[in-house]
Design an enzyme around this catalytic site. Structure first.
Site, PDB file in Angstrom:
ATOM      1  N   HIS A 209       0.885  -1.280  -0.125  1.00 40.07           N
ATOM      2  CA  HIS A 209       0.206   0.104  -0.184  1.00 40.07           C
ATOM      3  C   HIS A 209       1.014   1.230  -0.386  1.00 40.07           C
ATOM      4  O   HIS A 209       1.760   1.436   0.907  1.00 40.07           O
ATOM      5  CB  HIS A 209      -1.234  -0.195   0.977  1.00 40.07           C
ATOM      6  CG  HIS A 209      -1.763   0.664   1.329  1.00 40.07           C
ATOM      7  ND1 HIS A 209      -3.162   0.784   0.568  1.00 40.07           N
ATOM      8  CD2 HIS A 209      -2.034   2.303   1.877  1.00 40.07           C
ATOM      9  CE1 HIS A 209      -3.668   2.257   0.473  1.00 40.07           C
ATOM     10  NE2 HIS A 209      -2.644   3.154   1.396  1.00 40.07           N
ATOM     11  N   CYS A 210       0.982   2.273  -0.920  1.00 43.36           N
ATOM     12  CA  CYS A 210       2.010   3.341  -0.962  1.00 43.36           C
ATOM     13  C   CYS A 210       0.590   5.009  -0.384  1.00 43.36           C
ATOM     14  O   CYS A 210       0.114   4.710  -1.241  1.00 43.36           O
ATOM     15  CB  CYS A 210       1.568   3.516  -2.609  1.00 43.36           C
ATOM     16  SG  CYS A 210       3.517   4.285  -2.744  1.00 43.36           S
TER      17      CYS A 210
END
Length: 348
Positions: A209-210
């Site tokens: 998850h960026c």
């Protein structure tokens, strides 16, 4: 006449048992008032709305469900930081360097920067606002009735044959192949998929998850993500040297004289611009490191999570060049919001 009226009354009572006679029985001018039998509604009318309006996870939808992004409120600041690091040096280039080169007949660099900047902006938006490969949770599957479509697309029953949502006994062969039961989504997720705690979804070929794109990076948007970090690195290599060269070529004595005459607020703005330039250079170097790291992951056919957790790639599927696959849910399908509520026993 009285006999005919009595027979008419009997016929009316036979057709409408709940009919009420008003007036004296058997007298002329008898008025018969009939009330239709009303069955009280024991079930309120179902309110059907598009799925994206009542999506049970943390994702946010925009533009009538066309755009889908992550729902973490902590990611807005990093996302704004990324846009700033792209727009700040690019604005300096387009305002000062671009006209100067164009007037001198040097067209190659301005056109190249324009093309790479457009690609960078597009790929960043695509990474931010694309479905990363969400596997719909149990409530969505049941509410939309998409179980058969999911089984055809993934090759197995995501509900695991469980009718009550409890964890089924998976076939040991499936476990060795990487299939796992997700206790949050209450579905069987395929190999290389994982549950994202920020978006509260299971994602196919989950990489990470960026926070800088405010979205998960997975099977359906990893190529956008890698294209973005590649294009932003190329953009930095084109823009930053050009801007530094342009400003260093100015008359330094004249520049110093103009700065000495500038107001205090203008000096603060210039110093802030200089500090921002340094931060942009640092961010560019970090993007180069990030690009090299993902080149390594692609060459080893691993995702970020698999590399960090030492999880083997059980199906030896490539990370970048594997099929993207279709979206596994119809965000515009009409559903009843009550069907998306998680039972209390499932929350325990």
């Amino acid at each position: 006449m009285a006999g005919n009226e009595a027979s008419d009354d009997e016929e009316m009572q036979a057709l409408h048992p709940s009919a009420e006679r008003i007036g004296a029985s058997g007298t002329a001018g008898t008025v018969v008032k009939s009330f239709e039998t009303e069955v009280p509604s024991t079930r309120k009318e179902r309110r059907m709305v598009p799925l994206y309006q009542v999506w049970p996870s943390e994702n946010k939808f925009f533009c009538r469900g066309i755009l889908m992004t992550g729902g973490s409120e902590d990611c807005w600041a990093p996302n704004i930081c990324v846009w700033t690091c792209i727009l700040l040096p690019s604005s300096l280039f387009f305002i000062w360097v671009f006209p100067s080169l164009w007037h001198k007949g040097a067209y190659a660099l301005p056109i190249a920067v324009l093309v790479v900047f457009s690609m960078t902006a597009f790929l960043l938006c695509a990474t931010c606002c694309t479905d990363p490969g969400v596997v719909p949770r149990r409530e969505v599957v049941l509410a939309t009735g998409c179980g058969p479509e999911l089984q055809a697309a993934l090759g197995f029953d995501v509900l695991g044959g469980s009718s009550d949502g409890k964890e089924p006994q998976l076939n040991p062969k499936l476990k060795t192949q990487g299939y796992r039961w997700c206790r949050t989504c209450r579905i069987v997720r395929p190999p290389r998929a994982s549950h994202c705690s920020d978006c509260d979804n299971c994602v196919l070929r989950f990489d990470h998850h960026c926070p800088f794109v405010n979205n998960c990076v997975g099977q359906r948007n990893y190529h956008f993500f890698f294209g973005f970090i590649t294009s932003v690195m190329i953009l930095a290599m084109l823009v930053i040297p050009s801007v530094l060269t342009y400003f260093s070529a100015l008359n330094q004595e004249r520049t110093v004289d103009q700065m000495s005459r500038a107001s205090t607020s203008m000096r603060v703005a210039l110093y802030g611009l200089a500090i921002g330039g340094v931060l942009v250079i640092v961010a560019s170097l970090m993007s180069l490191v990030l690009w090299g790291y993902h080149v390594f992951l692609i060459s080893t056919s691993k995702t970020t999570k698999e590399f960090q957790k030492s999880v083997p790639n059980v199906n030896e599927e490539p990370t970048l060049c594997a099929p993207r696959g279709p979206t596994l849910f119809d965000r515009w399908m009409k559903v009843d919001p009550d069907d998306l509520k998680v039972p209390n026993q499932a929350r325990r």
